[in-house]
Design an enzyme around this catalytic site. Structure first.
Site, PDB file in Angstrom:
ATOM      1  N   ARG A  69      -5.692  -0.443  -2.539  1.00 29.93           N
ATOM      2  CA  ARG A  69      -4.277  -0.719  -2.835  1.00 29.93           C
ATOM      3  C   ARG A  69      -3.373  -0.056  -1.808  1.00 29.93           C
ATOM      4  O   ARG A  69      -2.364  -0.633  -1.390  1.00 29.93           O
ATOM      5  CB  ARG A  69      -3.928  -0.257  -4.253  1.00 29.93           C
ATOM      6  CG  ARG A  69      -2.523  -0.676  -4.660  1.00 29.93           C
ATOM      7  CD  ARG A  69      -2.267  -0.448  -6.132  1.00 29.93           C
ATOM      8  NE  ARG A  69      -2.295   0.976  -6.472  1.00 29.93           N
ATOM      9  CZ  ARG A  69      -2.300   1.420  -7.722  1.00 29.93           C
ATOM     10  NH1 ARG A  69      -2.305   0.591  -8.749  1.00 29.93           N
ATOM     11  NH2 ARG A  69      -2.310   2.718  -7.965  1.00 29.93           N
TER      12      ARG A  69
ATOM     13  N   LYS B  54       2.906  -0.114  -3.554  1.00 27.09           N
ATOM     14  CA  LYS B  54       3.308   1.194  -4.089  1.00 27.09           C
ATOM     15  C   LYS B  54       4.023   1.950  -2.967  1.00 27.09           C
ATOM     16  O   LYS B  54       3.481   2.901  -2.396  1.00 27.09           O
ATOM     17  CB  LYS B  54       2.069   1.939  -4.596  1.00 27.09           C
ATOM     18  CG  LYS B  54       2.335   2.806  -5.818  1.00 27.09           C
ATOM     19  CD  LYS B  54       1.047   3.301  -6.442  1.00 27.09           C
ATOM     20  CE  LYS B  54       1.300   4.338  -7.511  1.00 27.09           C
ATOM     21  NZ  LYS B  54       1.769   3.759  -8.787  1.00 27.09           N
TER      22      LYS B  54
ATOM     23  N   GLU C   9       7.431  -4.861 -15.957  1.00 23.69           N
ATOM     24  CA  GLU C   9       6.918  -3.489 -15.929  1.00 23.69           C
ATOM     25  C   GLU C   9       7.590  -2.648 -17.002  1.00 23.69           C
ATOM     26  O   GLU C   9       8.727  -2.910 -17.400  1.00 23.69           O
ATOM     27  CB  GLU C   9       7.220  -2.833 -14.583  1.00 23.69           C
ATOM     28  CG  GLU C   9       6.536  -3.479 -13.394  1.00 23.69           C
ATOM     29  CD  GLU C   9       5.328  -2.692 -12.903  1.00 23.69           C
ATOM     30  OE1 GLU C   9       4.879  -1.734 -13.576  1.00 23.69           O
ATOM     31  OE2 GLU C   9       4.829  -3.057 -11.832  1.00 23.69           O
TER      32      GLU C   9
END
Ligand SMILES: *Cc1c(COP(=O)(O)O)cnc(C)c1O
Length: 343
Positions: free
Chosen positions: A85, A187, A223
């Site tokens: 990720r 992220k 989210e």
């Protein structure tokens, strides 16, 4: 000065905050390659005032946990997924790749250098690892940095929400954390400054955090603060939203797999319409820090929509998912092949 020592930590009372531990890992990238990386004691970093991380938010971070097993082994949960990720995040904002082996070995070496800080088995606490990658060096215009730092520090942490598995309430915000084709799935540092205000406003109104809807139509749940959403329908299906602007949570995909393969439930990644929120008997927020935080209720247009037992108790499926995941993480249960790495 940070005077905290492993000897005087009350492991059962730890919250989620920074504690300076003994060593951290740091590697530097220059001229197209990483140096060998090293462990250092200093928890400060000196970099150019012109670093892209300061001005343009060229940075990415990860979060993962190590657990002490009953037999004393230290177990790391799916670090290869965090490595992959981080590389996808790096791709999105033009930072260099970190070989998965380099990432995983750095995690192991920083844990081994801080073994006294790994909370004991059964304390409910764990060792949180915070890898981060950022652009450094002299630069002025908006462009990728000439040099990078990849570092990992660790900090022992307790549960993210003090209440443990007691449900908390959330409120839908009309602000967005990400743009439709933006960086929501990466992220990257830049996504989080913008989440501070909606988080503050949610807390001011007595909620644990806010829930973000899809940035294009504001009709679908995306989210829960900095965690993913899942719901259990009244006919026992595990549902989680799908969207390009959701950060793909490793915890969420782990739960999805466990729901299907261990709990033999039907699972679906699909749109979750906020107008149809009452389709769920249970709901939860999931991520590394909190693992699972049961959602008691969601406030939307001045109405609180509650879940299991009017939002007063954690539901049975949510608890089962929590017990299964944490059982695997602590080594009490056999997990799927390749999920648990021994340090
Ligand atoms: C990190 C993060 C999550 C949780 O991901 P995990 O891999 O489960 O820790 C969810 N949403 C956002 C926005 C995040 O930054």
């Amino acid at each position: 000065m940070n005077a905290v020592k492993p000897d005087n930590i009350k492991w059962g009372e730890l919250g989620f905050s920074y504690i300076k531990t003994d060593k951290r890992y740091i590697a530097r990238w220059k001229d197209g390659k990483w140096d060998e990386g090293k462990l250092v004691s200093d928890n400060t970093i000196t970099i150019s005032e012109a670093s892209t991380v300061f001005h343009y938010g060229q940075s990415s971070f990860e979060g993962l946990k190590a657990f002490k097993a009953k037999d004393g082994r230290v177990l790391l949960f799916r670090p290869d997924e965090n490595a992959k990720r981080m590389n996808r995040s790096a791709d999105r904002i033009l930072m260099p790749q970190i070989p998965v082996d380099m990432f995983v070995n750095a995690c192991k070496s920083v844990i081994n250098a801080n073994l006294d800080w790994v909370p004991p088995y059964g304390s409910g606490a764990s060792l949180y690892l915070r890898p981060f990658l950022m652009g450094i060096g002299d630069n002025l215009g908006v462009r990728p940095a000439p040099e990078y730092i990849f570092s990992i520090f660790v900090s022992p942490v307790g549960p993210y929400f003090k209440g443990g598995l007691s449900p908390v309430n959330f409120i839908i915000t009309d602000m967005d954390r990400a743009a439709p084709q933006g960086t929501g799935a990466a992220k990257v540092g830049g996504n989080y400054a913008g989440s501070l205000l909606p988080n503050k406003e949610a807390k001011k109104q007595g909620f644990a955090d806010c829930i973000y809807l899809d940035p294009k139509t504001h009709t679908k749940i995306e989210e829960v603060g900095a965690a993913n959403f899942f719901g259990i329908t009244k006919d026992n299906k595990f549902i989680t939203p799908i969207s390009d602007s959701i950060l793909p949570s490793i915890t969420k995909y782990s739960l999805l797999y466990l729901a299907k393969e261990y709990l033999k439930m039907e699972t679906e990644e699909r749109d979750v319409l906020v107008d149809n929120i009452d389709e769920f008997a249970e709901a939860g927020a999931c991520g590394t820090a909190a693992v699972i935080s049961p959602i008691g209720g969601i406030s939307y247009k001045d109405k609180l929509h509650t879940f299991y037992k009017n939002g007063k108790e954690v539901g049975p499926i949510t608890r089962k998912l929590y017990d299964t995941l944490t059982g695997i993480q602590k080594g009490d249960m056999q997990g799927p092949e390749g999920w648990v790495f021994e340090v």
